[in-house]
Design a protein around this motif. Structure first.
Motif, short mmCIF file in Angstrom:
data_model
loop_
_atom_site.label_atom_id
_atom_site.label_comp_id
_atom_site.label_asym_id
_atom_site.label_seq_id
_atom_site.Cartn_x
_atom_site.Cartn_y
_atom_site.Cartn_z
N GLU A 11 0.72 -1.27 0.10
CA GLU A 11 0.34 0.11 -0.06
C GLU A 11 1.09 1.44 0.19
O GLU A 11 0.63 2.07 -0.74
CB GLU A 11 -0.71 0.44 1.17
N ALA B 216 3.65 1.33 -3.65
CA ALA B 216 2.59 1.21 -5.16
C ALA B 216 2.32 2.76 -5.23
O ALA B 216 3.46 2.68 -7.03
CB ALA B 216 0.71 1.47 -4.40
N LYS B 217 2.41 3.88 -5.77
CA LYS B 217 2.83 5.11 -6.00
C LYS B 217 3.51 5.08 -6.64
O LYS B 217 3.97 5.96 -7.16
CB LYS B 217 2.54 6.19 -5.35
N TRP B 218 5.02 4.42 -5.93
CA TRP B 218 6.90 4.76 -6.36
C TRP B 218 6.54 2.99 -7.35
O TRP B 218 8.37 2.51 -7.73
CB TRP B 218 7.95 4.50 -5.80
#
Ligand SMILES: [Zn+2]
Length: 209
Positions: A126, A129-131
């Motif tokens: 979680e 995830a954005k990376w």
């Protein structure tokens, strides 16, 4: 993910052990031949075991050990510092006493531990995830030292170790990755300086046998 286990790691040829360094770092095995270069995926978690000395009898009181100091030195030297620099958790495992063997009731069940690991993995997925990463081991140094930069007070133990040259730059980042995992296993949103301290201890306690 593969988990190769090298029992009696110092008995492997030095060249074989050293060849693990690059794939341990990059997750890729690159072969250079006259016909060209080929790259193969090689992401794995390496586990190595070694005896306390070449004859294997130096644990506990060690009175039966027949090894000389020189033999022991040569045995441990087969694992180079650059290879050990890529081993995050280094543990001394003492002989199991008869009493401990007979009483396994205090041990956590595999089911309990598995649930804790699954929760820690989910927290990593979680957060990262954005990376485009999913594990602490797999996040880039840029994410570790920029996106998820920790306060100076938290990283103080590992910064000090690097200043005193007991830790390389690679080791510094690896300790912080372990600290993130300790926080995830403990259900904390980010590592405390205690987590960093413990991660450092897990790495250094047996690095100079
Ligand atoms: Zn021995």
């Amino acid at each position: 993910m593969y988990f190769p286990f090298l029992a009696e790691a110092p008995e492997y040829q030095r060249g074989v052990l050293e060849a693990l360094r690059e794939p341990l770092e990059s997750g890729e095995l690159i072969l250079h031949r006259s016909a060209g270069t080929a790259s193969y995926p090689a992401r794995f978690q390496l586990v190595m075991a070694l005896n306390p000395c070449p004859c294997g009898l130096a644990s506990g009181k060690g009175i039966d050990c027949v090894c000389t100091a020189e033999q022991r030195r040569r045995y441990f030297n087969r694992l180079s510092q650059p290879l050990l620099d890529r081993v995050d958790l280094q543990l001394a495992v003492s002989r199991v006493s008869l009493a401990d063997y007979a009483d396994a009731s205090t041990a956590e069940s595999s089911k309990t531990v598995a649930a804790r690991v699954a929760a820690a993995r989910a927290a990593q997925r979680e957060r990262l995830a954005k990376w485009g990463a999913s594990t602490n081991a797999g996040m880039s140094s840029a994410v570790l030292n920029d996106g998820l930069k920790l306060a100076r007070a938290v990283t103080a133990p590992v910064d000090r170790a690097m200043q005193h040259e007991t830790l390389t730059m690679r080791g510094h980042d690896r300790v912080l990755r372990v600290a993130w995992t300790l926080a995830d296993l403990g259900g904390r949103t980010s590592p405390s300086s205690d987590d960093v301290e413990v991660a450092l201890t897990l790495r250094l306690q047996e690095s100079s046998p």
